[in-house]
Design an enzyme around this catalytic site. Sequence first.
Site, PDB file in Angstrom:
ATOM      1  N   PRO A  90       2.957  -6.739  38.662  1.00 35.88           N
ATOM      2  CA  PRO A  90       3.925  -7.696  39.207  1.00 35.88           C
ATOM      3  C   PRO A  90       3.309  -9.045  39.576  1.00 35.88           C
ATOM      4  CG  PRO A  90       4.184  -5.549  40.256  1.00 35.88           C
ATOM      5  CD  PRO A  90       2.928  -5.485  39.454  1.00 35.88           C
ATOM      6  N   GLU A 117      -0.380   2.232  44.648  1.00 39.28           N
ATOM      7  CA  GLU A 117      -0.299   0.967  45.368  1.00 39.28           C
ATOM      8  C   GLU A 117      -0.821  -0.208  44.543  1.00 39.28           C
ATOM      9  OE1 GLU A 117       0.647  -1.578  48.469  1.00 39.28           O
ATOM     10  OE2 GLU A 117       1.183   0.533  48.143  1.00 39.28           O
ATOM     11  N   ARG A 155       7.520  -6.663  16.790  1.00 39.63           N
ATOM     12  CA  ARG A 155       8.605  -7.130  15.927  1.00 39.63           C
ATOM     13  C   ARG A 155       8.288  -8.468  15.271  1.00 39.63           C
ATOM     14  NH1 ARG A 155      12.253 -10.663  17.868  1.00 39.63           N
ATOM     15  NH2 ARG A 155      14.000  -9.653  16.814  1.00 39.63           N
ATOM     16  N   ASP A 170      15.189 -16.403  16.871  1.00 40.24           N
ATOM     17  CA  ASP A 170      15.512 -15.721  18.119  1.00 40.24           C
ATOM     18  C   ASP A 170      15.636 -16.701  19.273  1.00 40.24           C
ATOM     19  OD1 ASP A 170      15.583 -13.172  17.134  1.00 40.24           O
ATOM     20  OD2 ASP A 170      13.483 -12.755  17.553  1.00 40.24           O
TER      21      ASP A 170
END
Length: 251
Positions: A90, A117, A155, A170
């Site tokens: 994160p 953690e 991809r 895209d």
Amino acid sequence: MKVDVLTLFPEMFEGVFGTSILGKAREKGIVALQAVNFRNYAGNKHGQVDDTPYGGGGGMVLKPDPIFAAVEDLLENDTAVRPRVILMCPQGETFTQKKAEELSREEHLIFICGHYEGYDERIRQHLVTDELSIGDYVLTGGELPAMVAIDSVVRLLPGVLGNETSAVTDSFSTGLLEYPHYTRPADFRGHQVPDVLLSGHHSNIEAWRRQESLRRTFERRPDLLKHADLTVKERQWLKSLEEQSAQRVTD
């Protein structure tokens, strides 16, 4: 390309790696995908890969030795250029289409999926080359983010998609959101396909798609327009669109 994933739950990747676009790319030999359980590198009879943090505090922290040992084992017979070792975290750099395009040019990627953690800081400092996050929220582990990143990267490899231009147009690849798409029937419950798309006039179609891409970006992600490569005419058109939008709010 070769992609290795270090995880405590390799079974989570079986369906992802074996089906749809990733499965076909694997069958064609375009990409080699492998999920490795780094608990096998724990080096103790209990298979312990985590421990309490020095200094106290809640939660458990992933130990450096199993992660280092797993990566070193993957590289033992690898004579190619050193791979990118990617920590899904994160705290990492937000994963974008631009980052996917950058990683798609590599020969070997190693993803590390953590739990608990967090990671021992020495993994960040002395092993990984990249830290990536798929958004400002916390998940139970790095497996789902790794799946997202791998799908996005693979991809883009030549031969993976049936239409090689698909990835080029895209959303985000051009710096803008993608234009609207339509298919048969031309009239569905009274809702018509725009006439220009039925005209067969390719230059007009391209102009319409560009304009609709700009419109959609303006309406949904105006922040992207700050860095978009636009012509003077396009900027003027967007200015008029902005004025019309302001006028509607006033009315």
